[in-house]
Design an enzyme around this catalytic site. Structure first.
Site, short mmCIF file in Angstrom:
data_model
loop_
_atom_site.label_atom_id
_atom_site.label_comp_id
_atom_site.label_asym_id
_atom_site.label_seq_id
_atom_site.Cartn_x
_atom_site.Cartn_y
_atom_site.Cartn_z
N HIS A 1 0.84 -1.19 0.00
CA HIS A 1 0.00 0.00 0.00
C HIS A 1 0.88 1.25 0.00
CE1 HIS A 1 0.36 -0.94 4.47
NE2 HIS A 1 0.99 0.20 4.33
C1 T46 Z 1 2.47 1.01 7.07
C2 T46 Z 1 3.31 -0.17 7.36
C3 T46 Z 1 4.75 0.17 7.52
C4 T46 Z 1 -5.27 -0.47 12.69
O1 T46 Z 1 -6.46 -0.70 12.98
N1 T46 Z 1 -4.60 0.56 13.27
C5 T46 Z 1 -3.31 0.86 12.97
O2 T46 Z 1 -2.74 1.83 13.53
C6 T46 Z 1 -2.62 0.03 12.02
C7 T46 Z 1 -1.16 0.31 11.65
C8 T46 Z 1 -3.31 -1.01 11.44
N2 T46 Z 1 -4.61 -1.26 11.78
C9 T46 Z 1 -5.29 -2.39 11.16
C10 T46 Z 1 -5.55 -2.26 9.66
C11 T46 Z 1 -5.55 -3.70 9.20
O3 T46 Z 1 -6.86 -4.24 9.34
O4 T46 Z 1 -4.50 -3.55 11.32
C12 T46 Z 1 -4.64 -4.42 10.20
C13 T46 Z 1 -3.26 -4.73 9.62
O5 T46 Z 1 -2.74 -3.54 9.02
P1 T46 Z 1 -1.90 -3.55 7.66
O6 T46 Z 1 -2.30 -4.71 6.85
O7 T46 Z 1 -2.01 -2.19 7.05
O8 T46 Z 1 -0.42 -3.80 8.23
P2 T46 Z 1 0.94 -3.63 7.43
O9 T46 Z 1 2.01 -4.21 8.28
O10 T46 Z 1 0.82 -4.12 6.04
O11 T46 Z 1 1.16 -2.03 7.33
C14 T46 Z 1 1.49 -1.29 8.49
C15 T46 Z 1 0.68 0.02 8.52
O12 T46 Z 1 -0.72 -0.29 8.43
C16 T46 Z 1 1.01 0.93 7.39
O13 T46 Z 1 0.50 2.23 7.66
O14 T46 Z 1 2.90 1.96 6.45
O15 T46 Z 1 2.87 -0.95 8.48
#
Ligand code: T46
Length: 131
Positions: free
Chosen positions: A44
């Site tokens: 993303h």
């Molecule tokens: C990024 C990279 C480096 C939340 O509800 N609150 C939060 O503060 C975060 C970070 C995530 N979430 C939820 C959203 C998704 O349903 O947790 C779930 C997993 O998140 P995501 O798939 O976006 O995780 P990553 O590791 O792919 O990405 C994260 C951050 O989301 C993103 O902003 O830049 O780490």
């Protein structure tokens, strides 16, 4: 970030908003338990969010793509973060099993700030006249 190197009694690392961290910090999160060798996180970009990403233990590869140039960065130094500004498509992979990722973010979690589809990311860059 500021490092107090007190070896052998341990190191102290400090970040201060708008001083050594170039924005107001509204959110901090960390990622651990990265035992799945095939895991690829991210996929993303953010529209507005500014972040600094650290690997405070172990290592991983951060892949960055601004729509024109792709870059691979090995993060394996707990004292050096990478600025993960807006409009950077990123993925994270090749985590060591002891990897711990720490992120300082300029804003609260807001799903509407995410571009989670690569084609939408490119379209958004064009709309914003970045491409
Ligand atoms: C990024 C990279 C480096 C939340 O509800 N609150 C939060 O503060 C975060 C970070 C995530 N979430 C939820 C959203 C998704 O349903 O947790 C779930 C997993 O998140 P995501 O798939 O976006 O995780 P990553 O590791 O792919 O990405 C994260 C951050 O989301 C993103 O902003 O830049 O780490």
């Amino acid at each position: 970030m500021q490092l107090f190197n007190d070896f052998p009694d341990g190191n102290l690392v400090i970040g201060e908003a708008k001083k050594t961290v170039p924005f107001e910090i509204k959110r901090v999160y960390y990622i651990n338990n990265l035992f799945n060798k095939k895991a690829v996180r991210g996929h993303h970009a953010h529209k507005k969010l500014d972040q600094i990403i650290f690997c405070i233990n172990g290592s991983f590869i951060l892949n960055l793509d601004d729509g024109q140039t792709k870059q691979k960065v090995l993060l394996n130094n707990p004292y050096q973060g990478v600025r993960l500004g807006p409009l950077l498509w990123h993925t994270m992979e090749k985590f060591s099993s002891d990897c711990v990722i720490l992120v300082l973010a300029s804003d609260y979690y807001e799903e509407r700030d995410y571009l989670r589809n690569y084609d939408d990311f490119i379209k958004y860059l064009k709309q914003q006249k970045c491409l």
